[in-house]
Motif scaffolding. Structure first.
Motif, short mmCIF file in Angstrom:
data_model
loop_
_atom_site.label_atom_id
_atom_site.label_comp_id
_atom_site.label_asym_id
_atom_site.label_seq_id
_atom_site.Cartn_x
_atom_site.Cartn_y
_atom_site.Cartn_z
N TYR A 137 12.23 14.85 -24.04
CA TYR A 137 11.02 14.50 -23.75
C TYR A 137 10.32 15.04 -22.35
CZ TYR A 137 12.33 10.62 -27.10
OH TYR A 137 12.78 10.13 -28.18
N VAL A 138 9.18 15.39 -22.62
CA VAL A 138 8.07 15.96 -21.61
C VAL A 138 7.76 14.86 -20.94
CG1 VAL A 138 6.29 17.39 -20.85
CG2 VAL A 138 7.58 18.04 -22.77
N VAL A 139 8.11 14.43 -19.73
CA VAL A 139 7.83 13.29 -18.66
C VAL A 139 6.70 13.91 -17.71
CG1 VAL A 139 9.76 12.08 -19.58
CG2 VAL A 139 9.77 13.47 -17.28
N ASP A 140 6.50 15.13 -17.64
CA ASP A 140 5.75 15.49 -16.40
C ASP A 140 5.45 16.97 -16.56
OD1 ASP A 140 4.07 15.88 -14.34
OD2 ASP A 140 5.29 14.67 -12.82
N LEU A 169 7.47 21.88 -14.98
CA LEU A 169 7.65 21.26 -16.09
C LEU A 169 8.98 20.34 -15.95
CD1 LEU A 169 7.01 20.60 -19.04
CD2 LEU A 169 8.51 22.78 -19.59
N TYR A 170 8.84 19.07 -16.26
CA TYR A 170 9.78 18.01 -16.04
C TYR A 170 10.38 17.59 -17.30
CZ TYR A 170 12.59 14.74 -13.51
OH TYR A 170 13.77 13.82 -12.87
N LEU A 171 11.50 17.74 -17.77
CA LEU A 171 11.91 17.22 -18.82
C LEU A 171 12.82 16.11 -18.90
CD1 LEU A 171 12.51 20.28 -20.97
CD2 LEU A 171 10.42 19.19 -21.00
N ALA A 172 13.26 15.04 -19.66
CA ALA A 172 14.18 14.24 -19.70
C ALA A 172 15.05 14.07 -20.98
CB ALA A 172 13.68 12.94 -19.30
N HIS A 173 16.44 14.11 -20.70
CA HIS A 173 17.22 13.67 -21.98
C HIS A 173 17.44 12.19 -21.96
CE1 HIS A 173 21.39 13.33 -23.64
NE2 HIS A 173 20.81 13.69 -24.60
N ARG A 174 17.05 11.63 -23.34
CA ARG A 174 17.23 10.28 -23.50
C ARG A 174 18.81 9.91 -23.89
NH1 ARG A 174 13.42 6.68 -27.22
NH2 ARG A 174 12.72 6.37 -25.03
N HIS A 175 19.60 9.48 -23.13
CA HIS A 175 20.84 9.43 -23.28
C HIS A 175 21.36 8.23 -24.41
CE1 HIS A 175 25.31 8.90 -22.17
NE2 HIS A 175 25.36 10.16 -21.87
N ASN A 176 21.89 9.01 -25.20
CA ASN A 176 22.49 7.83 -26.52
C ASN A 176 23.80 7.55 -26.49
OD1 ASN A 176 23.10 10.32 -27.52
ND2 ASN A 176 21.61 10.24 -29.29
N GLY A 177 24.56 7.99 -25.46
CA GLY A 177 26.22 7.83 -25.37
C GLY A 177 26.82 9.06 -25.18
#
Length: 249
Positions: free
Chosen positions: A169-172, A181-189
């Motif tokens: 996701y783009v968070v900033d 550009l700041y991206l974030a990975h949603r950790h699902n395990g």
């Protein structure tokens, strides 16, 4: 993407189905007795799955064969699931002969996610020793990290979610008020692959023309991978770092 989505959503089923029928036709109709060993040697290469690897041919064909066997013997349904006497499940054989009909039904209406979710039972995982592997950080050797069927199944489902791609996701878009550009990975395990993440950041940098970052959980640490045109940088996120405009869970 839309065109190829159905193929991506049924890769395990497609490969397993093809392998099932290839093996069935060759062994029952086409291969002569003197050719069996050569065919078996060739086929073993197709379904070989070393520890720590994932082979859709192997997983798919084993599941279709297991479904066929269970529905032939009547090893399904509430009565079977509730059977708790010693050896009752293992010896159950009602001779229903519904296996071939069932696998055609499954092939018609399921995709990889609900195929795995419904038919990869604890017994299936334990019987075939589908363990979860990881590399020892000190020795680099591959070792078993879990024999828990539920964890193994859940890990596989995580890999199949979003067609095996991580949720990023783009968070900033103006991180630290510097246009970065700041991206974030949603950790699902499952952790992301650092090598792939770095190459992705390099490509994004060519488009964004400013430093790019991705936040990701690696093992037990929250890491920030960054690329600003020279060498990629990796650091543990701490309180002194500027916070992005948004966050994800």
């Amino acid at each position: 993407m839309y065109y190829f989505a159905p193929q991506a959503m049924t890769k395990i089923m497609n490969e397993g189905w093809a392998t099932y029928w290839h093996s069935t036709l060759m062994t029952r109709h086409f291969v002569e007795a003197r050719e069996v060993v050569d065919y078996a040697d060739h086929h073993s290469g197709t379904v070989h799955m070393p520890p720590g690897n994932f082979n859709p041919y192997k997983i798919g064909v084993e599941l279709f064969r297991d479904i066929e066997d269970r529905w032939n013997r009547g090893r399904f349904g509430r009565e079977y699931e509730q059977a708790d006497r010693l050896g009752e499940k293992k010896s159950r054989d009602k001779g229903l002969g519904l296996g071939r009909e069932k696998i055609f039904e499954v092939r018609r209406v399921y995709n990889d996610v609900n195929f795995i979710d419904e038919f990869m039972t604890d017994e299936f995982i334990e019987k075939r020793r589908f363990y979860q592997y990881g590399r020892d950080p000190h020795t680099g050797q591959l070792k078993i990290v879990s024999r828990d069927p539920k964890r193994i199944k859940q890990t596989l489902l995580y890999q199949l979610t979003n067609m095996g791609k991580p949720f990023i996701y783009v968070v900033d878009g103006n991180y630290a008020n510097r246009g970065e550009l700041y991206l974030a990975h949603r950790h699902n395990g499952l952790d992301i692959e650092i090598k792939t993440a770095v190459e992705t950041l390099k490509n994004l940098f060519q488009i964004w023309k400013r430093p790019v970052h991705i936040q990701a959980r690696i093992d037990d640490d929250m890491i920030l991978l960054s690329f600003a045109g020279d060498q990629p940088r990796q650091q543990v996120i701490h309180d002194d770092l500027p916070k992005p405009a948004h966050s994800i869970e």
